[in-house]
Design a protein around this motif. Structure first.
Motif, PDB file in Angstrom:
ATOM      1  N   GLU A  49      33.544  46.443  55.183  1.00 21.30           N
ATOM      2  CA  GLU A  49      34.935  46.139  55.543  1.00 21.30           C
ATOM      3  C   GLU A  49      35.148  44.634  55.456  1.00 21.30           C
ATOM      4  O   GLU A  49      34.337  43.867  55.943  1.00 21.30           O
ATOM      5  N   TRP A  50      36.274  44.202  54.889  1.00 16.10           N
ATOM      6  CA  TRP A  50      36.451  42.790  54.595  1.00 16.10           C
ATOM      7  C   TRP A  50      37.930  42.449  54.421  1.00 16.10           C
ATOM      8  O   TRP A  50      38.784  43.333  54.290  1.00 16.10           O
ATOM      9  N   ALA A  51      38.194  41.155  54.379  1.00 16.60           N
ATOM     10  CA  ALA A  51      39.496  40.629  53.964  1.00 16.60           C
ATOM     11  C   ALA A  51      39.241  39.406  53.095  1.00 16.60           C
ATOM     12  O   ALA A  51      38.249  38.701  53.279  1.00 16.60           O
ATOM     13  N   GLY A  52      40.118  39.177  52.136  1.00 19.44           N
ATOM     14  CA  GLY A  52      39.924  38.049  51.238  1.00 19.44           C
ATOM     15  C   GLY A  52      41.053  37.938  50.240  1.00 19.44           C
ATOM     16  O   GLY A  52      42.164  38.440  50.471  1.00 19.44           O
ATOM     17  N   GLU A  53      40.769  37.301  49.114  1.00 18.52           N
ATOM     18  CA  GLU A  53      41.770  37.066  48.081  1.00 18.52           C
ATOM     19  C   GLU A  53      41.333  37.695  46.766  1.00 18.52           C
ATOM     20  O   GLU A  53      40.138  37.688  46.427  1.00 18.52           O
ATOM     21  N   VAL A  54      42.287  38.221  46.036  1.00 20.83           N
ATOM     22  CA  VAL A  54      41.996  38.791  44.719  1.00 20.83           C
ATOM     23  C   VAL A  54      41.610  37.657  43.772  1.00 20.83           C
ATOM     24  O   VAL A  54      42.373  36.704  43.578  1.00 20.83           O
ATOM     25  N   ALA A  55      40.395  37.759  43.197  1.00 23.44           N
ATOM     26  CA  ALA A  55      39.894  36.723  42.292  1.00 23.44           C
ATOM     27  C   ALA A  55      39.984  37.134  40.825  1.00 23.44           C
ATOM     28  O   ALA A  55      40.138  36.293  39.950  1.00 23.44           O
ATOM     29  N   GLU A  56      39.876  38.443  40.565  1.00 27.22           N
ATOM     30  CA  GLU A  56      39.868  38.919  39.176  1.00 27.22           C
ATOM     31  C   GLU A  56      40.194  40.410  39.170  1.00 27.22           C
ATOM     32  O   GLU A  56      39.852  41.127  40.121  1.00 27.22           O
ATOM     33  N   LEU A  57      40.838  40.891  38.116  1.00 25.36           N
ATOM     34  CA  LEU A  57      41.207  42.301  37.989  1.00 25.36           C
ATOM     35  C   LEU A  57      40.414  42.955  36.873  1.00 25.36           C
ATOM     36  O   LEU A  57      40.213  42.362  35.803  1.00 25.36           O
ATOM     37  N   GLY A  58      39.973  44.194  37.131  1.00 26.30           N
ATOM     38  CA  GLY A  58      39.431  45.000  36.060  1.00 26.30           C
ATOM     39  C   GLY A  58      40.540  45.382  35.084  1.00 26.30           C
ATOM     40  O   GLY A  58      41.729  45.313  35.431  1.00 26.30           O
ATOM     41  N   PRO A  59      40.200  45.848  33.892  1.00 21.99           N
ATOM     42  CA  PRO A  59      41.218  46.126  32.870  1.00 21.99           C
ATOM     43  C   PRO A  59      42.216  47.209  33.239  1.00 21.99           C
ATOM     44  O   PRO A  59      43.316  47.252  32.683  1.00 21.99           O
TER      45      PRO A  59
END
Length: 322
Positions: free
Chosen positions: A61-71
């Motif tokens: 379980e976590w919180a954070g920021e989107v760094a990269e998206l899969g295709p």
């Protein structure tokens, strides 16, 4: 990247390769993590479903920021503040399917956001989807002082429960359950707790029990549940095996349902996240549903965070920040 990994000498911080998102996966720069009981077991080498064992990056379980998206990932963009659940959360970066993410409200910090995903998804599914709680009904949450237990009581109140009972064997924590929605707090280690529940419900018993203890309280639960009531088996902190009074179960015509995320498909988990968003998200944004944070530790002190959890004196969530 730095990660908390179970290895030959137990769980420890080490360096591992940063993951790359594939398909519908999203790469998250983790800022905070919530600790859970299953994590504690995995620090000792126990499996949790398909997760666990040597070489496992721990955390759920976590919180954070989107760094990269899969295709094939949709619904979020790079830079979004998110929270979610999955595997390998105790690391600087983790992967999550796009369907098991929540966009964190703007008025919520990372510590708070990391405390919520598992409690929200587990207990909305237990209390509402499987427990079928209706306005005006009564509910008992066994193990109510845990993070998920505190959330269960709040969800029950939010959805119109007329009478909420919470159990805790610790007198200090039991004394605080009313802050989180309990109308009555009981001690499940006291042999007289069933009589308390029956007295409080006019002899009928509760409509719903959400049970995180099982084991030694299983037959007492049957006696405390209304005829044609429901018991949702969420956890087994009190034991996975016990004698079971099948005659009492049949006589009271109780619907007894077991739930776990360990055997759910990805699509089923996506549906649980979607149900939370559709049904109770406004209460999360307004901070009506929230959890107390007991203590916050730095990632370098994650071992101390687990020692604090194992001492079992906390109320609410233990959070680690990166």
């Amino acid at each position: 990247m730095k990660a908390y990994v179970y290895g030959a000498d137990g769980a420890a911080l080490t360096d591992v390769s940063k993951p790359t998102p594939q398909g519908t996966q999203v790469l998250i720069r983790v800022r905070a993590c919530g600790l859970n009981r299953a994590d504690l077991g995995m620090t000792k080498g126990h499996a949790h479903g398909s997760a666990g064992g040597r070489g496992t990056v721990l955390g759920m379980e976590w919180a954070g920021e989107v760094a990269e998206l899969g295709p094939e990932a949709k619904g979020v963009k790079v830079g979004d503040k998110v929270m979610g659940s999955g595997t390998a959360a105790f690391a600087e970066y983790t992967l999550a399917d796009h369907g098991r993410l929540f966009l964190a409200p703007s008025n919520m910090n990372f510590d708070e956001a990391a405390s919520l995903p598992i409690a929200l998804t587990t207990m909305h599914n237990a209390v509402i989807t499987n427990g079928a709680l209706q306005p005006g009904q009564s509910v008992l949450i066994q193990g109510a002082s845990s993070g998920v237990g505190l959330m269960a009581m709040q969800i029950a109140k939010l959805k119109g429960a007329a009478f909420v009972i919470g159990s805790s064997t610790d007198p200090t924590r039991r004394g605080r359950l009313k802050e989180f929605g309990a109308d009555l707090a009981i001690d499940s280690s006291d042999p007289g707790w069933v009589d308390e529940v029956l007295k409080a419900t006019g002899g009928a018993g509760v409509d719903l029990i959400v049970d995180q203890i099982s084991g030694k309280v299983a037959n007492q639960n049957l006696a405390a549940t209304k005829v044609k009531g429901r018991i949702i088996n969420v956890g087994r902190l009190g034991g996975t095996h016990t004698d079971f009074n099948f005659d009492l179960h049949a006589a009271r015509r109780i619907n007894y349902i077991g739930v776990t995320f360990r055997t759910r498909s990805l699509q089923e988990i996506r549906e649980i996240f979607a149900a939370v968003k559709q049904d109770i998200w406004g209460a999360i944004e307004s901070r009506t549903l929230q959890l107390p944070i007991d203590r916050i530790f730095s990632f370098d002190d994650i071992g101390a965070a687990f020692a604090h959890m194992e001492a079992n004196k906390h109320l609410g969530k233990i959070v680690v920040t990166l």
